[in-house]
Scaffold this motif. Sequence first.
Motif, PDB file in Angstrom:
ATOM      1  N   SER A   1       0.983  -1.142   0.100  1.00 18.25           N
ATOM      2  CA  SER A   1      -0.054   0.163  -0.124  1.00 18.25           C
ATOM      3  C   SER A   1       0.884   1.261   0.009  1.00 18.25           C
ATOM      4  CB  SER A   1      -0.781   0.024   1.085  1.00 18.25           C
ATOM      5  OG  SER A   1      -1.737  -1.144   1.300  1.00 18.25           O
ATOM      6  N   VAL A   2       0.797   2.287  -0.739  1.00 21.62           N
ATOM      7  CA  VAL A   2       1.466   3.274  -1.050  1.00 21.62           C
ATOM      8  C   VAL A   2       0.671   4.690  -0.994  1.00 21.62           C
ATOM      9  CG1 VAL A   2       2.877   4.590  -2.514  1.00 21.62           C
ATOM     10  CG2 VAL A   2       2.879   2.110  -2.553  1.00 21.62           C
ATOM     11  N   VAL A   3       0.694   5.339   0.099  1.00 19.00           N
ATOM     12  CA  VAL A   3       0.164   6.524   0.324  1.00 19.00           C
ATOM     13  C   VAL A   3       1.041   7.813   0.265  1.00 19.00           C
ATOM     14  CG1 VAL A   3      -1.580   7.799   1.992  1.00 19.00           C
ATOM     15  CG2 VAL A   3      -1.412   5.136   2.087  1.00 19.00           C
ATOM     16  N   SER A   4       0.683   8.618  -0.601  1.00 21.72           N
ATOM     17  CA  SER A   4       1.422   9.956  -0.984  1.00 21.72           C
ATOM     18  C   SER A   4       0.709  11.057   0.090  1.00 21.72           C
ATOM     19  CB  SER A   4       1.341  10.491  -2.390  1.00 21.72           C
ATOM     20  OG  SER A   4       2.093   9.583  -3.315  1.00 21.72           O
ATOM     21  N   LEU A   5       1.932  11.846   0.661  1.00 21.47           N
ATOM     22  CA  LEU A   5       1.561  12.916   1.416  1.00 21.47           C
ATOM     23  C   LEU A   5       1.853  14.272   0.685  1.00 21.47           C
ATOM     24  CD1 LEU A   5       3.233  11.556   4.829  1.00 21.47           C
ATOM     25  CD2 LEU A   5       1.014  10.704   3.729  1.00 21.47           C
TER      26      LEU A   5
ATOM     27  N   SER B   1      -2.616   5.542  -3.064  1.00 19.16           N
ATOM     28  CA  SER B   1      -3.597   6.572  -2.860  1.00 19.16           C
ATOM     29  C   SER B   1      -2.701   7.887  -2.448  1.00 19.16           C
ATOM     30  CB  SER B   1      -4.769   6.080  -1.700  1.00 19.16           C
ATOM     31  OG  SER B   1      -3.821   6.073  -0.635  1.00 19.16           O
ATOM     32  N   THR B   2      -3.724   8.858  -2.159  1.00 18.93           N
ATOM     33  CA  THR B   2      -2.979  10.012  -1.470  1.00 18.93           C
ATOM     34  C   THR B   2      -4.017  10.172  -0.458  1.00 18.93           C
ATOM     35  OG1 THR B   2      -2.739  11.124  -3.552  1.00 18.93           O
ATOM     36  CG2 THR B   2      -2.723  12.616  -1.851  1.00 18.93           C
ATOM     37  N   VAL B   3      -3.204  10.619   0.616  1.00 19.33           N
ATOM     38  CA  VAL B   3      -4.112  10.973   1.859  1.00 19.33           C
ATOM     39  C   VAL B   3      -5.318  11.649   1.825  1.00 19.33           C
ATOM     40  CG1 VAL B   3      -2.583  12.954   2.753  1.00 19.33           C
ATOM     41  CG2 VAL B   3      -3.820  11.533   4.408  1.00 19.33           C
ATOM     42  N   PRO B   4      -6.369  11.474   2.334  1.00 24.71           N
ATOM     43  CA  PRO B   4      -7.462  12.263   2.333  1.00 24.71           C
ATOM     44  C   PRO B   4      -7.414  13.591   2.774  1.00 24.71           C
ATOM     45  CG  PRO B   4      -8.009  10.229   3.292  1.00 24.71           C
ATOM     46  CD  PRO B   4      -6.551  10.158   3.032  1.00 24.71           C
ATOM     47  N   VAL B   5      -7.706  14.626   1.942  1.00 26.66           N
ATOM     48  CA  VAL B   5      -7.535  15.982   2.131  1.00 26.66           C
ATOM     49  C   VAL B   5      -8.949  16.803   2.153  1.00 26.66           C
ATOM     50  CG1 VAL B   5      -5.233  16.147   1.370  1.00 26.66           C
ATOM     51  CG2 VAL B   5      -6.968  16.632  -0.039  1.00 26.66           C
ATOM     52  N   ARG B   6      -9.178  17.491   3.162  1.00 25.39           N
ATOM     53  CA  ARG B   6     -10.436  18.484   3.189  1.00 25.39           C
ATOM     54  C   ARG B   6     -10.426  19.545   2.157  1.00 25.39           C
ATOM     55  NH1 ARG B   6      -9.716  20.370   8.185  1.00 25.39           N
ATOM     56  NH2 ARG B   6      -9.427  22.296   7.662  1.00 25.39           N
ATOM     57  N   GLY B   7      -9.447  20.393   2.100  1.00 20.37           N
ATOM     58  CA  GLY B   7      -9.130  21.503   1.308  1.00 20.37           C
ATOM     59  C   GLY B   7      -8.005  22.264   1.790  1.00 20.37           C
ATOM     60  N   PHE B   8      -8.052  23.564   1.249  1.00 16.99           N
ATOM     61  CA  PHE B   8      -6.901  24.695   1.443  1.00 16.99           C
ATOM     62  C   PHE B   8      -7.237  25.366   2.850  1.00 16.99           C
ATOM     63  CE2 PHE B   8      -6.670  24.271  -3.102  1.00 16.99           C
ATOM     64  CZ  PHE B   8      -5.146  23.858  -3.299  1.00 16.99           C
ATOM     65  N   ASN B   9      -6.110  25.504   3.334  1.00 16.69           N
ATOM     66  CA  ASN B   9      -6.190  26.446   4.580  1.00 16.69           C
ATOM     67  C   ASN B   9      -6.267  27.773   4.248  1.00 16.69           C
ATOM     68  OD1 ASN B   9      -6.328  24.271   6.827  1.00 16.69           O
ATOM     69  ND2 ASN B   9      -4.261  23.948   5.931  1.00 16.69           N
ATOM     70  N   PRO B  10      -6.560  28.878   5.128  1.00 18.14           N
ATOM     71  CA  PRO B  10      -6.250  30.274   4.833  1.00 18.14           C
ATOM     72  C   PRO B  10      -4.685  30.594   4.759  1.00 18.14           C
ATOM     73  CG  PRO B  10      -7.953  29.901   6.392  1.00 18.14           C
ATOM     74  CD  PRO B  10      -7.414  28.539   6.230  1.00 18.14           C
ATOM     75  N   ASN B  11      -4.340  31.342   4.018  1.00 16.74           N
ATOM     76  CA  ASN B  11      -2.899  31.472   4.096  1.00 16.74           C
ATOM     77  C   ASN B  11      -2.219  31.747   5.264  1.00 16.74           C
ATOM     78  OD1 ASN B  11      -2.733  31.038   1.215  1.00 16.74           O
ATOM     79  ND2 ASN B  11      -1.786  33.001   0.735  1.00 16.74           N
TER      80      ASN B  11
ATOM     81  N   VAL C   1      -9.910  17.496  -7.506  1.00 18.14           N
ATOM     82  CA  VAL C   1      -8.959  16.493  -7.921  1.00 18.14           C
ATOM     83  C   VAL C   1      -8.213  16.085  -6.715  1.00 18.14           C
ATOM     84  CG1 VAL C   1      -8.463  17.773  -9.997  1.00 18.14           C
ATOM     85  CG2 VAL C   1      -7.440  18.459  -8.082  1.00 18.14           C
ATOM     86  N   GLY C   2      -8.393  16.299  -5.654  1.00 16.77           N
ATOM     87  CA  GLY C   2      -7.973  15.968  -4.390  1.00 16.77           C
ATOM     88  C   GLY C   2      -8.708  14.785  -3.961  1.00 16.77           C
ATOM     89  N   THR C   3      -9.904  14.527  -4.321  1.00 16.08           N
ATOM     90  CA  THR C   3     -10.698  13.553  -3.535  1.00 16.08           C
ATOM     91  C   THR C   3      -9.961  12.259  -3.396  1.00 16.08           C
ATOM     92  OG1 THR C   3     -12.658  14.727  -4.325  1.00 16.08           O
ATOM     93  CG2 THR C   3     -12.952  12.019  -3.763  1.00 16.08           C
ATOM     94  N   TYR C   4     -10.141  11.558  -2.217  1.00 18.14           N
ATOM     95  CA  TYR C   4      -9.391  10.181  -2.118  1.00 18.14           C
ATOM     96  C   TYR C   4      -9.906   9.116  -3.138  1.00 18.14           C
ATOM     97  CZ  TYR C   4      -8.535   5.679   0.579  1.00 18.14           C
ATOM     98  OH  TYR C   4      -8.180   4.449   0.944  1.00 18.14           O
ATOM     99  N   ARG C   5      -8.989   8.391  -3.950  1.00 18.25           N
ATOM    100  CA  ARG C   5      -9.539   7.476  -4.829  1.00 18.25           C
ATOM    101  C   ARG C   5      -8.333   6.292  -4.758  1.00 18.25           C
ATOM    102  NH1 ARG C   5     -10.166  12.222  -7.591  1.00 18.25           N
ATOM    103  NH2 ARG C   5     -12.566  12.738  -8.016  1.00 18.25           N
ATOM    104  N   PRO C   6      -8.520   5.303  -4.026  1.00 14.44           N
ATOM    105  CA  PRO C   6      -7.425   4.237  -4.056  1.00 14.44           C
ATOM    106  C   PRO C   6      -7.201   3.638  -5.104  1.00 14.44           C
ATOM    107  CG  PRO C   6      -9.023   3.705  -2.605  1.00 14.44           C
ATOM    108  CD  PRO C   6      -9.418   5.122  -2.927  1.00 14.44           C
ATOM    109  N   THR C   7      -5.973   3.532  -5.720  1.00 16.65           N
ATOM    110  CA  THR C   7      -6.108   2.799  -7.393  1.00 16.65           C
ATOM    111  C   THR C   7      -5.179   1.425  -7.304  1.00 16.65           C
ATOM    112  OG1 THR C   7      -6.261   4.952  -8.186  1.00 16.65           O
ATOM    113  CG2 THR C   7      -5.422   3.275  -9.608  1.00 16.65           C
ATOM    114  N   PRO C   8      -5.703   0.432  -7.879  1.00 14.58           N
ATOM    115  CA  PRO C   8      -4.840  -1.049  -7.878  1.00 14.58           C
ATOM    116  C   PRO C   8      -3.647  -0.557  -8.774  1.00 14.58           C
ATOM    117  CG  PRO C   8      -6.741  -1.057  -9.167  1.00 14.58           C
ATOM    118  CD  PRO C   8      -7.034   0.274  -8.381  1.00 14.58           C
TER     119      PRO C   8
END
Length: 346
Positions: A91-95, A281-291, A332-339
Motif C-alpha cells: 500500500s502506497v500513500v502519498s503525502l 492513494s493520496t492521504v484524504p484532504v479536506r481543502g486549502f487552509n487560509p494563508n 482533484v484531491g478526492t481520495y481514490r485508491p487505485t490498484p
Amino acid sequence: MEFPRPRRLRRALLAAAAFTALAALAPGAVAVAPSGLPSPEQGLNLLVVGIDSRKGVTGEEKERFRLGGQECDCTDVIMLVHVSAENDRISVVSLPRDSLTAFPDQHRDRRTGKLHAAHPAKINSAWAEGGSSFAVETVESMTGLPVHRYLEIDFRRFMDTVDRLDGGVPVCTAEPLKDLVTGIDLQPGTKRVAGGEALQYVRSRRADGQMDFGRIQKQQKFVANTLERLREGVLDDPEALLDFAATLRGTGAVERGITATELLTLAGRLKDLPPDRTEFSTVPVRGFNPNIAGVGSTLAWDEKGAAEVFGRLREDRPLPEAGAVAPSEIPVGTYRPTPGSSLICP
C-alpha cells in the motif's frame, strides 16, 4: 593458477551478495532476515522521499532537462510504503508536500544549528529544518505510524537509477502533456523514458491542470511501471538487481536508512507479487487552509479520513474504499485508491 580479473571478481562478489540476500527469503526464514530488515507483525513501513537537490547534476543536464532555478532542499515527494506482514500486499500513500503540520518547540535546525520555537509549517520543510531524522519524526507524528526504514532520492540518484534499467521506464498518457517549466512534451500513447526525461515527467504539475495532485498521480504511475520493469528480468539477475539497489540507495548515512542489501531482501520477498496486489492513494484532504504568514498556502487533511487510512495500515489491512472517505473540497484531491494493475502502461 589464474586469478580472476578485478572486473570478474567484482561480478562474482556482486552475484554472491545478491544470492545471499535473496536466499534469506526462502520459506521458513526467520522474522528478521540476515540483512537486518525488520519484519514487524503488523507490516513494514518504508518512508520514501524525493529531495529537491541538484547536487551532482551537470550544467548540460540542467539546461537540457530544465533543472535550473533555486533548489529548496526539501522533500517534494513523500510516499509512505506499507508492505504487509505476509508480503502479499503493498500500500502506497502519498503525502502532499503542502500539507500543513506543526513543528514542536526546541527542534534543531540542521542548517544553522539553532533551536526553533514551535511553529506551523509545510510537511516538506521538515527535511530542510531537521534533516532525515526530523522528516521521519514529522511523518510519524502526523500518521501515527512507525517508520521502520527510510529512503531518500535526489535528482542525480533518480536519473542514474532509471538509467540502470535498459530501455528506460514506460510512461503513458491519454491526452497531450506539455509543461513549459519542466520541459516535458508527450503525445498521447506510451513512450519509454530514460533518467532525465523521467525526472521531467515526475516533476510536472502544470501539464494537466491538476496541480500537485496530478504530479502525485504521475509519480505513482511511474513507481508502478518501474516495478513492472523490474519484474521483466531484473529480479532474476542478481548482479543487475544489486547494481540497481546500490544506485537507488546511494552512500549517504541517514537515520533508519534502508541498505542496498535490505532492498535486495525486500525485492526477494515481493518478487512474485502481481500488480493487482499493490494499491496507491493520496492521504484524504479536506481543502486549502487560509494563508499563513511565512508559510503560504497549505493543505488541510481530512482528519477522519486520514485516521481511517492510517488505521488500516496500522492493522495491516488494505486501504479503505473510496466511498468510505468524504469527498474533498478540492475535486482533484478526492481520495481514490487505485490498484497498481490499472497504472501499468499498455
